[in-house]
Design a protein around this motif. Structure first.
Motif, mmCIF file in Angstrom:
data_model
loop_
_atom_site.group_PDB
_atom_site.id
_atom_site.type_symbol
_atom_site.label_atom_id
_atom_site.label_comp_id
_atom_site.label_asym_id
_atom_site.label_seq_id
_atom_site.Cartn_x
_atom_site.Cartn_y
_atom_site.Cartn_z
ATOM 1 N N MET A 24 0.924 -1.100 0.054
ATOM 2 C CA MET A 24 -0.053 -0.070 -0.039
ATOM 3 C C MET A 24 0.840 1.319 -0.152
ATOM 4 O O MET A 24 1.950 1.295 0.770
ATOM 5 N N SER A 25 0.627 2.077 -0.927
ATOM 6 C CA SER A 25 1.354 3.543 -0.707
ATOM 7 C C SER A 25 -0.059 4.603 -0.622
ATOM 8 O O SER A 25 -0.776 4.640 -1.397
ATOM 9 N N GLY A 26 0.113 5.138 0.481
ATOM 10 C CA GLY A 26 -0.755 6.292 0.785
ATOM 11 C C GLY A 26 -0.407 7.797 0.232
ATOM 12 O O GLY A 26 0.692 7.989 -0.005
ATOM 13 N N THR A 27 -1.612 8.588 0.296
ATOM 14 C CA THR A 27 -1.241 9.967 -0.146
ATOM 15 C C THR A 27 -0.317 10.920 0.925
ATOM 16 O O THR A 27 0.047 11.641 0.142
ATOM 17 N N SER A 28 -0.096 10.620 1.971
ATOM 18 C CA SER A 28 0.992 10.967 2.793
ATOM 19 C C SER A 28 2.491 10.953 2.307
ATOM 20 O O SER A 28 3.249 11.541 2.914
ATOM 21 N N LEU A 29 2.786 9.985 1.482
ATOM 22 C CA LEU A 29 4.119 9.658 0.867
ATOM 23 C C LEU A 29 5.080 9.276 1.891
ATOM 24 O O LEU A 29 6.180 9.717 1.767
ATOM 25 N N HIS A 109 -2.202 -2.130 -3.820
ATOM 26 C CA HIS A 109 -2.938 -0.758 -4.131
ATOM 27 C C HIS A 109 -2.569 0.100 -5.351
ATOM 28 O O HIS A 109 -3.559 0.949 -5.751
ATOM 29 N N GLY A 110 -1.085 0.062 -5.315
ATOM 30 C CA GLY A 110 -0.972 1.060 -6.317
ATOM 31 C C GLY A 110 -0.810 2.345 -5.520
ATOM 32 O O GLY A 110 -0.750 2.646 -4.446
ATOM 33 N N HIS A 111 -0.651 3.540 -6.369
ATOM 34 C CA HIS A 111 -0.532 5.134 -5.740
ATOM 35 C C HIS A 111 -1.586 5.886 -6.442
ATOM 36 O O HIS A 111 -1.624 5.900 -7.665
ATOM 37 N N THR A 112 -2.413 6.465 -5.660
ATOM 38 C CA THR A 112 -3.350 7.380 -6.353
ATOM 39 C C THR A 112 -2.851 8.548 -7.065
ATOM 40 O O THR A 112 -2.117 9.256 -6.602
ATOM 41 N N PHE A 332 -5.752 -4.297 1.985
ATOM 42 C CA PHE A 332 -5.853 -4.485 0.567
ATOM 43 C C PHE A 332 -5.278 -5.871 0.171
ATOM 44 O O PHE A 332 -5.752 -6.390 -0.856
ATOM 45 N N GLY A 333 -4.537 -6.685 0.987
ATOM 46 C CA GLY A 333 -4.424 -8.044 0.765
ATOM 47 C C GLY A 333 -5.672 -8.910 0.833
ATOM 48 O O GLY A 333 -6.021 -9.852 0.031
ATOM 49 N N LEU A 334 -6.551 -8.494 1.890
ATOM 50 C CA LEU A 334 -7.865 -9.413 1.970
ATOM 51 C C LEU A 334 -8.719 -9.075 0.559
ATOM 52 O O LEU A 334 -9.468 -9.863 0.092
#
Length: 369
Positions: A24-29, A109-112, A332-334
């Motif tokens: 997972m990569s979140g918007t907070s980087l 998840h990728g990155h938004t 996201f794994g689930l």
């Protein structure tokens, strides 16, 4: 399960045990959260995280990812390819570092890069075919696109995991780039983004060459600007009904220019915005007195947590660090497991889509097709 039709015996091949890598990569980087996790289904879904790591972004990638909203479609496709290749390298290094074998698939998840569901648009980079080809592994990814196609927000997607893995809590609150919440109302799961958190706080401390405000120390020494606080609390998003979600574009248009117009010291910006976060979150948590599971990087901002507890009547529960830091990667794994089983992983009650559905894209290495 074994069953027969006439003289032919059939075996139900749906597994109940999965060994996967999820990221997972979140918007907070903050970086890429990556885990090796086992999911098993007996009476309910259980999980065991055996390896976990946050891979910090190199400075170049952090800068490029922070500027995604300015790219045109051709530039997005180019960086999608590069980022997918970069993710493959990160995953490959993780596999080698922990000597991982017998992996069923990768859930990513990728990155938004773009999230404008009201226009029917969402784009996650890092879901290119090259990811499966470089790893020579099945990849399940791109979980948002189908939901937007079905009229949903494409977010938040974590609530199905809250329901299946953390049902003992009335509320699940995540404090990442944005604060989002999930809970049951009238026997259905609802969830939505509440307000920005680290995406704004980290933006301002970066101006003084810091990655984040350690424990909220800077904010705690600032002063609240009551006029700014009032204007933040009056933003239109906060009176809209769920389902609703936020993206970087909304922050760039509605929040940053407003804050900058006050020309405050950084510590006063932080102090004011933390008060804003705490007020908006408490409005939701105070709908009923309950147990609240709180996860995400914002948990480590002690001053923020202090202010949330000040306004909230609920019992705030912070789990062990593994869940705090890797809950979104876990879920996201689930989502990947549920997609593999062709089971619902996206709830219309959460996103506003016209149906519950099994979302995601399955990539097979070309040499296995």
């Amino acid at each position: 399960m074994v069953f027969s039709i006439g003289n032919i015996i059939f075996t139900n091949m749906i597994k109940s045990n999965y060994n996967i890598i999820a990221l997972m990569s979140g918007t907070s980087l903050d970086g890429i959260d990556i885990i090796k996790v086992n999911f098993s289904l007996i009476d309910k879904w259980m999980f065991n995280i055996s390896d976990a790591k946050t891979v910090k972004y190199p400075k170049e990638w952090k800068i490029r990812l922070s500027q995604l909203v300015a790219l045109n479609s051709d530039e997005l496709k180019e960086i999608d390819l590069e980022y997918s290749s970069y993710l493959a390298l990160v995953i490959s290094n993780f596999i080698d570092e922990h000597n991982l074998q017998a992996i069923d698939f990768i859930a990513s998840h990728g990155h938004t890069a773009l999230h404008q569901p009201e226009r029917g648009l969402t784009y996650q980079i890092g879901n290119n075919q090259i990811l499966a080809d470089q790893l020579n592994q099945k990849v399940i990814c791109d979980f948002r696109v189908q939901d937007v196609k079905f009229g949903g927000q494409g977010a938040p997607l974590v609530p199905i995991g809250d329901q299946l893995l953390f049902s003992e809590f009335e509320y699940c609150l995540n404090l990442g780039g944005f604060a989002n919440v999930s809970y049951r109302l009238n026997d259905v799961r609802i969830a939505f983004d509440i307000c920005p958190v680290n995406i704004v706080l980290n933006y301002y401390v970066s101006k003084i060459n810091l990655e984040y405000d350690d424990k909220g120390e800077l904010a705690s020494n600032g002063k609240i600007n009551e006029s700014l606080l009032a204007e933040l609390n009056q933003l239109q998003f906060y009176i809209e009904e769920p389902p609703k979600s936020l993206g970087l574009e909304w922050v760039d248009i509605n929040v940053i220019p407003l804050i900058d117009s006050f020309k405050l010291q950084i510590k006063d910006v932080l102090r004011t915005f933390i008060e804003h976060i705490a007020i908006q979150i408490s409005k939701i948590l105070n709908l009923k007195n309950s147990k609240v599971l709180v996860t995400g990087g914002g948990v480590y901002n002690e001053f923020l947590m202090h202010r949330i507890k000040y306004y909230s009547h609920s019992k705030i529960i912070i789990p062990d660090n593994e869940i705090v830091e890797f809950k979104e990667a876990l879920i996201f794994g689930l989502l990947g497991v549920l997609k593999e089983r062709n089971e619902v992983n996206c709830l219309r009650s959460v996103t506003g889509a016209n149906r519950d559905h099994s979302s995601g894209k399955i990539l097979m290495p070309k040499n296995q097709l």
